[in-house]
Design an enzyme around this catalytic site. Sequence first.
Site, PDB file in Angstrom:
ATOM      1  N   GLU A 193    -144.662  17.633  20.841  1.00  0.00           N
ATOM      2  CA  GLU A 193    -143.876  16.677  20.061  1.00  0.00           C
ATOM      3  C   GLU A 193    -144.227  16.654  18.581  1.00  0.00           C
ATOM      4  O   GLU A 193    -143.424  16.211  17.761  1.00  0.00           O
ATOM      5  CB  GLU A 193    -144.021  15.275  20.636  1.00  0.00           C
TER       6      GLU A 193
ATOM      7  N   PHE B 285    -144.515   2.123  22.511  1.00  0.00           N
ATOM      8  CA  PHE B 285    -145.380   1.137  21.851  1.00  0.00           C
ATOM      9  C   PHE B 285    -144.623   0.290  20.839  1.00  0.00           C
ATOM     10  O   PHE B 285    -145.157  -0.690  20.322  1.00  0.00           O
ATOM     11  CB  PHE B 285    -146.508   1.859  21.105  1.00  0.00           C
TER      12      PHE B 285
ATOM     13  N   HIS C 131    -141.205   8.756  21.663  1.00  0.00           N
ATOM     14  CA  HIS C 131    -142.523   8.105  21.591  1.00  0.00           C
ATOM     15  C   HIS C 131    -142.382   6.691  21.020  1.00  0.00           C
ATOM     16  O   HIS C 131    -143.063   6.304  20.070  1.00  0.00           O
ATOM     17  CB  HIS C 131    -143.491   8.927  20.731  1.00  0.00           C
ATOM     18  N   GLN C 132    -141.517   5.913  21.648  1.00  0.00           N
ATOM     19  CA  GLN C 132    -141.260   4.559  21.174  1.00  0.00           C
ATOM     20  C   GLN C 132    -141.741   3.497  22.151  1.00  0.00           C
ATOM     21  O   GLN C 132    -141.478   2.299  21.960  1.00  0.00           O
ATOM     22  CB  GLN C 132    -139.764   4.368  20.900  1.00  0.00           C
TER      23      GLN C 132
ATOM     24  N   ASP D  15    -141.234   9.748  27.304  1.00  0.00           N
ATOM     25  CA  ASP D  15    -141.355   9.137  25.985  1.00  0.00           C
ATOM     26  C   ASP D  15    -142.334   9.940  25.135  1.00  0.00           C
ATOM     27  O   ASP D  15    -142.548   9.630  23.971  1.00  0.00           O
ATOM     28  CB  ASP D  15    -141.841   7.690  26.108  1.00  0.00           C
TER      29      ASP D  15
ATOM     30  N   ILE E 298    -152.238  -0.408  30.908  1.00  0.00           N
ATOM     31  CA  ILE E 298    -150.809  -0.101  30.980  1.00  0.00           C
ATOM     32  C   ILE E 298    -150.396   0.167  32.421  1.00  0.00           C
ATOM     33  O   ILE E 298    -149.326  -0.278  32.870  1.00  0.00           O
ATOM     34  CB  ILE E 298    -150.458   1.097  30.076  1.00  0.00           C
TER      35      ILE E 298
ATOM     36  N   THR F  17    -145.026   8.136  29.970  1.00  0.00           N
ATOM     37  CA  THR F  17    -145.074   7.386  28.710  1.00  0.00           C
ATOM     38  C   THR F  17    -146.501   7.392  28.158  1.00  0.00           C
ATOM     39  O   THR F  17    -146.857   6.540  27.349  1.00  0.00           O
ATOM     40  CB  THR F  17    -144.611   5.929  28.917  1.00  0.00           C
ATOM     41  N   SER F  18    -147.301   8.369  28.578  1.00  0.00           N
ATOM     42  CA  SER F  18    -148.710   8.416  28.174  1.00  0.00           C
ATOM     43  C   SER F  18    -148.954   9.477  27.109  1.00  0.00           C
ATOM     44  O   SER F  18    -148.941   9.189  25.924  1.00  0.00           O
ATOM     45  CB  SER F  18    -149.593   8.650  29.397  1.00  0.00           C
ATOM     46  N   ARG F  19    -149.155  10.727  27.520  1.00  0.00           N
ATOM     47  CA  ARG F  19    -149.357  11.838  26.596  1.00  0.00           C
ATOM     48  C   ARG F  19    -148.615  13.064  27.128  1.00  0.00           C
ATOM     49  O   ARG F  19    -148.626  13.349  28.318  1.00  0.00           O
ATOM     50  CB  ARG F  19    -150.843  12.159  26.427  1.00  0.00           C
TER      51      ARG F  19
END
Length: 334
Positions: free
Chosen positions: A264, A299, A296-297, A259, A156, A233-235
Site C-alpha cells: 500500500e 482508524f 486504510h481508513q 482496509d 481491536i 483491517t490490521s496490516r
Amino acid sequence: MNKVAVFSSKRYDRKIADEHIQSSQIEFTFFESALSEETVHLAEGYDAICIFVNDEANESVLATLHSFGISIIALRCAGYNNVDIKIAEKLGFTICRVPEYSPEAVAEHTVGLMLTLSRKFHKAYNRVREGNFALDGLMGFNLYQKTVGIIGTGNIGIATLKIMNGFGCRILCSDPVQNPEAIKLGATYVNLDTLFKEADIISLHCPLLPQTQHIIDKDAISKMKKGVMIINTSRGGLIDTKAVTKGLKKGQIGYLGLDVYELESGLFFEDLSEEIIQDDIFQRLTAFSNVMVTGHQGFFTVEALNTIASTTLNNLNALLNNEPLNPEFLIGGQ
C-alpha cells in the site's frame, strides 16, 4: 524550543494537531512527504521526528537520522513493522507509539466491511443511483449463527468480538496469548488449522511480525471453507495477495474485505484518481466484484485522531524533557 518534523502529514492531521499543540513548547513542521531514503534529509536540524504507518525507517534512514543527532522517533500509530527495531536500538533511538487510539473505530469498520460484502451494499447503492431497483444478484446471507474466526485478541480483536456477539455469531479465536475477556464473552480458543477449517468469516487483528507474515497464504486458504469471507483491517503483510487472488479466481474465497494492502505504500493516503495505477496485482484484486477495498481508513474517526494527537504530543513532551514515560508507550527494551 524543541523542533519536531512530522512526516506523511495530511490536511486533517494538521487540523486535529492544531487543536492540541497551541500551548505546547514544541515547534512542529508538517511535511506531506513520507519518510524515506529520498526525503530523510528534511529531518536535518530537528530534535525528533513523528511518523505514520507507511513511513520507512530502515537501516539507511535510521543511520542518517542518527548522523543528524536525532534520537527520538514518535509513531502516531500502534504498529511499528516499518521501523528496523534492532538497528534503532543499536543506534540508541528511543521510540514511542500510540498503543491504543480507538479499538472501536477499527472494529466498527471491520464489521462495516462484513456487512457491505454480505449484503452487497456497494452494488445496491450504485444500482439505485442508476434507477435500477432489481434485486437479481443482490442475494446476501445472515451473519446470525455464522462462525467467525478472530485472529488476534488484543483490544481491536475484543472490540470486534463484542460486536459479532451481538449478531449472534459463534466466535473462535486464535492468539498465542489467550485473553480472559474473550473467554468471558463466550469465545473459544482453537489452533489456526481448526479456525481455518470451521470459520465462515475470518477477521485479522494481529500485528505484522515475522511469524505472522503471510499468515493467510496458499496453504491456509486450502484449509478454509469454500466461499469463506476474509477481512483484514490490521496490516497488509498478513495476507499473501497473490495467493488470495488465486483463491478468489477458484471460488475458494467468496468475499474479501481489505482496509490494508501488502504494497500500500505509495498508494494509500494519496489521490491517484488522475493517474494510471501501476500495481497490476492491486488492479487485478479490485476487479473482483466480491472484493471491497478501503484505503486504510479503519482508524479514521474524530475520536481516534484526537487520541492519536494527544497521546503523541504527551509522548514527545515527556521524551524531549527527559521525563519518564509509561512502558506501554515505548517500543523495544527501553
